[in-house]
Scaffold this active site. Structure first.
Site, PDB file in Angstrom:
ATOM      1  N   SER A 199      34.655  45.097 -10.812  1.00 13.28           N
ATOM      2  CA  SER A 199      33.383  44.514 -11.251  1.00 13.28           C
ATOM      3  C   SER A 199      33.462  44.058 -12.699  1.00 13.28           C
ATOM      4  O   SER A 199      34.261  44.596 -13.478  1.00 13.28           O
ATOM      5  CB  SER A 199      32.275  45.556 -11.130  1.00 13.28           C
ATOM      6  N   ASN A 207       1.681   1.740   6.960  1.00 12.33           N
ATOM      7  CA  ASN A 207       1.147   0.861   5.919  1.00 12.33           C
ATOM      8  C   ASN A 207       0.844   1.630   4.650  1.00 12.33           C
ATOM      9  O   ASN A 207       0.753   1.052   3.579  1.00 12.33           O
ATOM     10  CB  ASN A 207      -0.136   0.180   6.401  1.00 12.33           C
ATOM     11  N   ARG A 261       0.804  -1.221   0.000  1.00 10.65           N
ATOM     12  CA  ARG A 261       0.000   0.000   0.000  1.00 10.65           C
ATOM     13  C   ARG A 261       0.840   1.276   0.000  1.00 10.65           C
ATOM     14  O   ARG A 261       0.341   2.372  -0.196  1.00 10.65           O
ATOM     15  CB  ARG A 261      -0.957   0.005   1.200  1.00 10.65           C
ATOM     16  N   ASN A 266      -3.556  -4.135  20.376  1.00 12.98           N
ATOM     17  CA  ASN A 266      -2.200  -4.679  20.429  1.00 12.98           C
ATOM     18  C   ASN A 266      -1.267  -3.863  19.533  1.00 12.98           C
ATOM     19  O   ASN A 266      -1.572  -3.613  18.374  1.00 12.98           O
ATOM     20  CB  ASN A 266      -2.272  -6.133  19.928  1.00 12.98           C
ATOM     21  N   TYR A 296      36.261  26.294 -16.814  1.00 11.76           N
ATOM     22  CA  TYR A 296      36.001  25.099 -17.636  1.00 11.76           C
ATOM     23  C   TYR A 296      36.349  25.397 -19.078  1.00 11.76           C
ATOM     24  O   TYR A 296      35.898  26.395 -19.645  1.00 11.76           O
ATOM     25  CB  TYR A 296      34.506  24.760 -17.499  1.00 11.76           C
ATOM     26  N   ASN A 304      38.658  41.653  -2.003  1.00  9.63           N
ATOM     27  CA  ASN A 304      37.301  42.073  -2.355  1.00  9.63           C
ATOM     28  C   ASN A 304      37.040  41.764  -3.826  1.00  9.63           C
ATOM     29  O   ASN A 304      37.798  42.170  -4.699  1.00  9.63           O
ATOM     30  CB  ASN A 304      37.136  43.571  -2.110  1.00  9.63           C
ATOM     31  N   ARG A 358      27.841  25.405  -3.301  1.00 17.48           N
ATOM     32  CA  ARG A 358      27.837  24.014  -3.759  1.00 17.48           C
ATOM     33  C   ARG A 358      28.960  23.229  -3.064  1.00 17.48           C
ATOM     34  O   ARG A 358      29.777  23.794  -2.342  1.00 17.48           O
ATOM     35  CB  ARG A 358      27.964  23.993  -5.277  1.00 17.48           C
ATOM     36  N   LYS A 363      31.610  27.090  -5.814  1.00 11.88           N
ATOM     37  CA  LYS A 363      31.791  25.635  -5.918  1.00 11.88           C
ATOM     38  C   LYS A 363      33.248  25.303  -5.701  1.00 11.88           C
ATOM     39  O   LYS A 363      34.112  25.954  -6.299  1.00 11.88           O
ATOM     40  CB  LYS A 363      31.341  25.158  -7.300  1.00 11.88           C
ATOM     41  N   TYR A 371      30.300  34.089  -9.989  1.00  7.97           N
ATOM     42  CA  TYR A 371      30.532  32.648  -9.926  1.00  7.97           C
ATOM     43  C   TYR A 371      31.997  32.409  -9.575  1.00  7.97           C
ATOM     44  O   TYR A 371      32.898  32.891 -10.266  1.00  7.97           O
ATOM     45  CB  TYR A 371      30.211  31.974 -11.272  1.00  7.97           C
TER      46      TYR A 371
HETATM   47  C1  UD1 Z   1      -0.313  -7.362  13.856  1.00  7.72           C
HETATM   48  C2  UD1 Z   1      -0.930  -8.076  15.060  1.00  7.72           C
HETATM   49  C3  UD1 Z   1      -2.078  -7.227  15.607  1.00  7.72           C
HETATM   50  C4  UD1 Z   1      -1.577  -5.841  15.954  1.00  7.72           C
HETATM   51  C5  UD1 Z   1      -0.897  -5.195  14.763  1.00  7.72           C
HETATM   52  C6  UD1 Z   1      -0.231  -3.925  15.162  1.00  7.72           C
HETATM   53  C7  UD1 Z   1      -0.657 -10.449  14.574  1.00  7.72           C
HETATM   54  C8  UD1 Z   1      -1.365 -11.705  14.184  1.00  7.72           C
HETATM   55  N1  UD1 Z   1      -1.409  -9.360  14.660  1.00  7.72           N
HETATM   56  O1  UD1 Z   1      -1.304  -7.338  12.863  1.00  7.72           O
HETATM   57  O2  UD1 Z   1      -2.631  -7.826  16.760  1.00  7.72           O
HETATM   58  O3  UD1 Z   1      -2.643  -5.033  16.410  1.00  7.72           O
HETATM   59  O4  UD1 Z   1       0.130  -6.071  14.229  1.00  7.72           O
HETATM   60  O5  UD1 Z   1       0.263  -3.254  14.054  1.00  7.72           O
HETATM   61  O6  UD1 Z   1       0.521 -10.465  14.812  1.00  7.72           O
HETATM   62  N2  UD1 Z   1       5.530  -9.990   9.165  1.00  7.72           N
HETATM   63  C9  UD1 Z   1       6.502 -10.894   8.809  1.00  7.72           C
HETATM   64  N3  UD1 Z   1       6.130 -12.121   8.346  1.00  7.72           N
HETATM   65  C10 UD1 Z   1       4.831 -12.496   8.234  1.00  7.72           C
HETATM   66  C11 UD1 Z   1       3.821 -11.559   8.606  1.00  7.72           C
HETATM   67  C12 UD1 Z   1       4.212 -10.331   9.075  1.00  7.72           C
HETATM   68  O7  UD1 Z   1       7.695 -10.584   8.906  1.00  7.72           O
HETATM   69  O8  UD1 Z   1       4.592 -13.621   7.810  1.00  7.72           O
HETATM   70  C13 UD1 Z   1       5.937  -8.672   9.681  1.00  7.72           C
HETATM   71  C14 UD1 Z   1       5.453  -7.530   8.820  1.00  7.72           C
HETATM   72  O9  UD1 Z   1       6.436  -7.195   7.855  1.00  7.72           O
HETATM   73  C15 UD1 Z   1       5.280  -6.427   9.842  1.00  7.72           C
HETATM   74  C16 UD1 Z   1       4.894  -7.172  11.128  1.00  7.72           C
HETATM   75  O10 UD1 Z   1       5.326  -8.513  10.946  1.00  7.72           O
HETATM   76  O11 UD1 Z   1       6.488  -5.719  10.097  1.00  7.72           O
HETATM   77  C17 UD1 Z   1       3.394  -7.145  11.424  1.00  7.72           C
HETATM   78  O12 UD1 Z   1       2.707  -7.786  10.382  1.00  7.72           O
HETATM   79  P1  UD1 Z   1       1.318  -7.282   9.810  1.00  7.72           P
HETATM   80  O13 UD1 Z   1       0.903  -8.149   8.703  1.00  7.72           O
HETATM   81  O14 UD1 Z   1       1.399  -5.814   9.549  1.00  7.72           O
HETATM   82  O15 UD1 Z   1       0.379  -7.562  11.066  1.00  7.72           O
HETATM   83  P2  UD1 Z   1      -1.027  -6.956  11.327  1.00  7.72           P
HETATM   84  O16 UD1 Z   1      -2.026  -7.691  10.519  1.00  7.72           O
HETATM   85  O17 UD1 Z   1      -0.990  -5.501  11.195  1.00  7.72           O
HETATM   86 CA    CA Z   2       0.512  -3.830  10.362  1.00  5.12          CA
END
Ligand code: UD1
Ligand code: CA
Length: 466
Positions: free
Chosen positions: A411, A233, A17, A179, A393, A383, A339, A357, A372
């Site tokens: 000048s 995101n 996204r 979370n 150049y 001065n 520069r 420069k 320049y």
């Molecule tokens: C996750 C949490 C959610 C929380 C939210 C906060 C879980 C299941 N859910 O959801 O509770 O509120 O974050 O932003 O964990 N990533 C990997 N490998 C994977 C999946 C994800 O490395 O297979 C990494 C992503 O790159 C990212 C992070 O883990 O940096 C979180 O993953 P994302 O898919 O954004 O989790 P959310 O669905 O947002």
């Molecule tokens: Ca996320």
């Protein structure tokens, strides 16, 4: 005995996204990339709390790019590859499978690559709670009036569990405590419970959040300022976190005695240093590894990148500095362009519409208007008049101009490089200097003026009246 922590940075996601060419961890954020922020805060967290351990990035999407960026800057960071992004629990499994050392740390800390505002302070608070309460795990939470997309925190009499948005009932969706995705867990605890995590949910993913259960010895630590945990995101969220980070930077500088006229329109990168007593006007961009001294004035529209501005210097309105040096009490601008390689001596003065420069100007040199100066050395107190040009150049190569101290350069004159002018020389206005001048010499090269009385009317055109 020192506590040991294995820190895991989840960085395998794609970040569609954001619509950028780069994988999400390498999305730009101020003068850095998103992933630089958690790495830096983890470093601070380790040293502040006297911890030992490792940092490991879980990579997947465009893993070569992410790995090469991180390892070129942080050679100590280790990597675990998650081939397919099957969920956050699967990412942590990839981490534990990457090396048996990961099983040996007292604690495992999980942080996302896309939450650049999370700081060492929150991590330390979590560690303190964990130590005080002797619990098995802490999750950082916050309250969000619009909790869409987040996992909801369902608190039990002891412990808690997390329900993802997709799996939540209508009642559960009304819960506003959510979370953050930041966890500190006893390694033995997470290893034991990670085994049982399955993908029986609406997304078919392995949720790391399933390691938290009611009745377990785990705590949800609710932070009052939720914006700290905002993940990036989309481009709107990226702009938001950049604004937050910039505000924090400005607040730190202000604390150190820097005065901002309108900080909402002042853009300062993370590594910039500014001394006390300095005033920064609006619409200024101060970026890269710039160092600004004390009692400096930076007027509106100034753009300063990777430069040094010493105490009591002035950068006047709409002046650009790139990889340039302004020594103490020097002035540049308004509308000047310094520069790369410009080195402006103490008390020197660069005026409007002047471009410099790769040139070293000694103490007290003045280049006040429309000039320049490139590939040049100018001695102290010389001065330079209005409209002077170093012709450096020849169409293929650049050549050097040297001008001594205490000279007067008239000048509308030019020097055709390579050429040297000694000390205390005088170059008459409109002269083109093509030959070296010894100390104390005078040079003039222009046609004699002849004046014909009454002849102007032959040349002045008068428009016919209709
Ligand atoms: C996750 C949490 C959610 C929380 C939210 C906060 C879980 C299941 N859910 O959801 O509770 O509120 O974050 O932003 O964990 N990533 C990997 N490998 C994977 C999946 C994800 O490395 O297979 C990494 C992503 O790159 C990212 C992070 O883990 O940096 C979180 O993953 P994302 O898919 O954004 O989790 P959310 O669905 O947002
Ligand atoms: Ca996320």
């Amino acid at each position: 005995m020192k506590m040991t922590v294995g820190a895991v940075i989840l960085a395998a996601g794609e970040g569609k996204r954001l619509k950028l060419d780069a994988p999400k961890p390498l999305a730009p954020c101020l003068d850095k990339k998103l992933v630089d922020f958690p790495i830096r805060e983890l470093q601070k967290f380790f040293s502040r709390n006297n911890l030992t351990g490792t940092q490991t990035a879980v990579i997947g999407h465009q893993k070569e790019l992410v790995q090469s960026y991180i390892s070129s800057r942080y050679p100590e960071v280790k990597f675990a590859v998650q081939e397919r992004q099957l969920g956050t629990a699967d990412a942590l499994r990839a981490y534990f499978n990457s090396s048996s050392n990961t099983h040996q740390f007292d604690y495992t800390l999980v942080i996302c690559a896309d939450t650049p505002v999370v700081s060492e302070k929150e991590l330390t608070q979590m560690l303190e709670l964990l130590k005080q309460e002797g619990c098995d795990g802490v999750a950082a939470t916050f309250t969000e009036s619009n909790p869409k997309g987040y996992g909801r925190i369902i608190r039990g009499t002891k412990g808690f569990h997390i329900v993802e948005e997709k799996d939540a009932t209508d009642e559960q969706r009304k819960i506003t405590e959510v979370n953050s995705g930041l966890y500190l867990l006893k390694t033995s605890y997470v290893l034991e419970h990670l085994k049982n995590v399955d993908s029986n949910n609406k997304s078919g993913e392995f949720y790391l959040t399933d390691v938290f259960k009611d009745g377990f010895n785990v705590k949800a630590l609710c932070f009052p300022q939720g914006h700290i945990f905002l993940g990036v995101n989309n481009l709107e969220q990226l702009e938001f976190v950049e604004t937050v980070l910039r505000k924090q930077k400005i607040a730190d500088l202000r604390e150190g005695g820097v005065r901002f006229i309108d900080s909402n329109h002042t853009y300062i990168d993370d590594e910039v240093e500014i001394g006390a007593g300095t005033v920064v006007y609006p619409n200024t961009y101060i970026t890269g590894k710039t160092k600004i001294g004390k009692n400096v004035v930076i007027e509106m529209g100034a753009q300063i990148r990777d430069s040094e501005v010493a105490d009591n210097a002035k950068v006047l309105a709409y002046t650009l500095l790139e990889d340039a040096k302004l020594h103490t009490k020097a002035h540049a601008g308004p509308f000047a362009r310094l520069r790369p390689g410009s080195d402006i001596g103490p008390e020197a003065k660069i005026g409007n519409f002047v471009e410099i420069k790769k040139a070293v100007l000694d103490r007290g040199v003045k280049v006040s208007h429309l000039s320049y100066v490139g590939d040049a050395f100018i001695g102290e107190e010389t001065n330079i008049g209005c409209g002077f040009i170093t012709c450096n150049y020849d169409g293929a190569n650049k050549h050097i101009t040297r001008i001594g101290k205490n000279c007067f350069i008239g000048s509308d004159s030019q020097t055709v490089a390579p050429v040297e002018i000694g000390d205390e020389c005088f170059v008459a206005s409109a002269t083109t200097v093509t030959k070296n001048m010894p100390d104390g010499s005078f040079a003039i090269s222009r046609g004699q003026q002849s004046t014909k009385e009454g002849m102007a009317k032959r040349f002045i055109k008068v428009k016919e009246k209709k």
